[in-house]
Design an enzyme around this catalytic site. Structure first.
Site, mmCIF file in Angstrom:
data_model
loop_
_atom_site.group_PDB
_atom_site.id
_atom_site.type_symbol
_atom_site.label_atom_id
_atom_site.label_comp_id
_atom_site.label_asym_id
_atom_site.label_seq_id
_atom_site.Cartn_x
_atom_site.Cartn_y
_atom_site.Cartn_z
ATOM 1 N N LEU A 1 0.806 -1.214 0.000
ATOM 2 C CA LEU A 1 0.000 0.000 0.000
ATOM 3 C C LEU A 1 0.845 1.273 0.000
ATOM 4 O O LEU A 1 0.333 2.379 0.162
ATOM 5 C CB LEU A 1 -0.976 -0.038 1.176
ATOM 6 C CG LEU A 1 -1.820 -1.326 1.217
ATOM 7 C CD1 LEU A 1 -2.729 -1.337 2.435
ATOM 8 C CD2 LEU A 1 -2.638 -1.505 -0.048
ATOM 9 N N HIS B 1 2.973 4.316 -1.616
ATOM 10 C CA HIS B 1 2.950 5.084 -2.851
ATOM 11 C C HIS B 1 4.330 5.044 -3.509
ATOM 12 O O HIS B 1 5.338 5.125 -2.829
ATOM 13 C CB HIS B 1 2.601 6.543 -2.548
ATOM 14 C CG HIS B 1 1.250 6.706 -1.945
ATOM 15 N ND1 HIS B 1 1.015 6.493 -0.615
ATOM 16 C CD2 HIS B 1 0.055 7.045 -2.492
ATOM 17 C CE1 HIS B 1 -0.281 6.695 -0.364
ATOM 18 N NE2 HIS B 1 -0.881 7.034 -1.480
ATOM 19 N N GLU C 1 10.540 3.775 3.325
ATOM 20 C CA GLU C 1 11.746 3.630 2.507
ATOM 21 C C GLU C 1 12.974 3.486 3.419
ATOM 22 O O GLU C 1 13.879 2.701 3.132
ATOM 23 C CB GLU C 1 11.893 4.840 1.582
ATOM 24 C CG GLU C 1 10.965 4.824 0.374
ATOM 25 C CD GLU C 1 9.501 5.159 0.690
ATOM 26 O OE1 GLU C 1 9.217 5.554 1.853
ATOM 27 O OE2 GLU C 1 8.658 5.022 -0.211
ATOM 28 N N ASP D 1 22.783 -12.753 5.144
ATOM 29 C CA ASP D 1 23.171 -13.676 4.069
ATOM 30 C C ASP D 1 24.676 -13.935 4.102
ATOM 31 O O ASP D 1 25.118 -15.079 3.925
ATOM 32 C CB ASP D 1 22.766 -13.054 2.724
ATOM 33 C CG ASP D 1 23.104 -13.944 1.542
ATOM 34 O OD1 ASP D 1 22.895 -15.165 1.638
ATOM 35 O OD2 ASP D 1 23.553 -13.410 0.512
#
Lengths: 159, 159, 159, 159, 159, 159
Positions: free
Chosen positions: C75, C77, C112, C126
């Site tokens: 959801l 933008h 972000e 990792d």
């Protein structure tokens, strides 16, 4: 005379059917070179100090680029890559780029190796463009491939 | 002496802060050339018949590639592109590639134009590799850019 | 009592309409920490030698991850990011991760910044998992945000 | 002492060559927890009514996130996933997240399970941030993995 | 007679230059319908119980699909979306899909609304195909658009 | 009565575990039709001249779309595609779209074929919308599938 296998008899693009091909170990090596200036090479090398990320950024972009090949090249098959290595060799006024890609799948990985080289090259371009907007990515080509029905191919010296 | 703006004082990579830059019309033109053989050019031209998709595939891949630039080049800003054109000019034994990219955003679009050229070039590579595995993508470079604080830049003749 | 703006009155998910919001400078800072062992930190630091790419890989993955936020978080933008910085601070047995993201768009960039932190953290995971499969990504959170109608928010000390 | 297999002797990042590994059934389970407030949990549960999409959005984001792992984590191999499950367990003031990922490929799927957890966690973060900007994603870790040469690994109690 | 603006005078595809267009509020509404069987609708409705994710999965896929439009449709401009809503209306033997997309950018968002509808429709197809492999996605079309130089357009009744 | 395998007993979405399925050759054929006007068909055909890219753009978008299926449809498995063909058959006032997708993997490829059809259809929509905003993508459906445990399925005439 040969034909372009990526278009059918009517000229329409297609992803060639490789269902009948055997999976197997395949390797491709591609190279390229970013030509810039000695000044830029000095800057890139200075970044070669501890934590200097300039060359690492290009290496990693190249590795990630190899994985994006089928997203970028319309008629490429999506295949499993079993290994990707991108080597950068800074010279006097250029950076040589070598990518080695491996798979155990049904098609060769020349395109993945070429994509790794170009994305690493674009990333170097991006980092040096403020200092040298005239940099050039040159000589992007396959050097060698192994495996598959056609076996080993090595670039002829006259090309 | 200039510095690489994509790494900070400690050498760490970053996406440069362009918040303070003004949005405005910007254009970049990049070129490159896929060198192959006259035989391959004949094949590509034959596909130039109605419905022949070979060159169209490369053009479209180039346009789509421009849009993927921030996914590929780690430190590129994601920006709005307002126009992309990819031109392919087949010669005797090569295809010249020209990409023109426009934006009204805060950064230049050289990387988007270069990415369009390389992805179009990779796509040509892919289509001709069965016939000419020795094809080479060469001379990928910016020819001109307009707009932004630095204004127009044209490639110097000696580079 | 407040409501979850991401679902409508019937409970259906939606991407909230921000058409009426003003564009403007916004910043968000998020942090997290990868907890592992002192042995692993020694390995990461040894890679801190010239060309050691371990931390650079995580930094770059974090920056690229910030750009993928709208692809990952349903959801969110899609917005223009004008700057991304990912800092890694290796301690005795942990690596602290800080991401700073800027925009001049219509929504905040907390997601972000959080995505940059988590992708950098996953990338560290990792790289260390063969040596320390029990590593933990902890304390991923927003520290501060500036700009927008709500102005500056700083994390309260008791959370 | 062990070494980081993701960097070579010179410190350069690489995608490790797994061509020689055997394909086989592998499973990984990872967990994490989004810590928020009791008020937010009430809101999430109210959305648990017919058509309430809040938890579903996070579950689906987590499943899709697992598939994006090789796009996000630079040195991860792109592999075929044969099953992904994301479970959300709302508590008093937190949501526990568990992801189970399966493959029949050549590498383990710990990273895919961890990515599913973090993307589900980021999606919860996104939905609750207007009400609780101080929410925290915590304790993202592997609980168990099965298959492959190293066989079953279970998280030790003291980590 | 009109021309296809997406190809130039020579027939070559291009992303049309919209640099000269004004940004402004734009809306597009598109619809479609997945036709299946009454048995399938009963199953989808039963999943409408608490935690039943079937319809939510399609809604969220549609919203995410809208954001992927420029990745899928070659000549679409990448633009900022300021709002996306996907509504599913289950009937006797069909599910009606409505997507509403908003932007404040330089181009209309019909393609984003159509993409949201088709991706939601594909997701429903995926979930019902084991029970009804003969399901059909029908009538995918724009119903209305507002904003931009051409202003409001409403679908004529005879189409 | 059958159940939706994509949700578990509690109604939660999941990517079904196919680890136990056998890899094998599978094919799926899907079709759809873009209904527009005779005027538009004339334009598309005129683009059928040398270099006319309109139909090629849709074909290529469809092929690339097939590869993006697991990115778009949340519960689809990421699988290796071994062949994709998209055929466009322009009629009086419509374009018929047929996609054929092949794999040698563990799941059927109906969704990949349907996605190829819809992305090709969306791309046609995009190119004709300035001339015919009322165009409709209709009848997107599976025609035939072969391979796998359930063997060949052909669309019944009454659906």
């Amino acid at each position: 005379m040969s034909e372009l296998s990526h278009v059918d008899a009517s000229g329409a693009a297609r992803m060639v059917d490789v269902s009948g091909k055997q999976p197997g170990a395949r390797v491709a090596v591609a190279t390229g070179v970013l030509r810039t200036t000695a000044e830029v090479l000095d800057l890139l090398r200075s970044d070669g100090l501890p934590k200097g990320d300039a060359l690492a950024t290009a290496r990693i972009a190249g590795i990630m680029g190899a994985k994006r090949t089928p997203d970028l090249v319309p008629l490429c098959h999506p295949i499993a890559l079993t290994g990707v290595k991108v080597e950068l060799d800074p010279g006097v006024d250029e950076v040589r780029i070598t990518a080695t890609v491996k798979t155990t799948d049904r098609t060769g990985v020349e395109m993945e190796a070429l994509t790794a080289v170009t994305v690493a090259g674009l990333t170097l371009h991006d980092m040096v463009k403020a200092v040298d907007p005239a940099a050039v990515l040159d000589a992007v080509r396959v050097e060698r491939k192994e495996g598959g029905k056609t076996g080993t191919w090595t670039r002829p010296e006259d090309r």
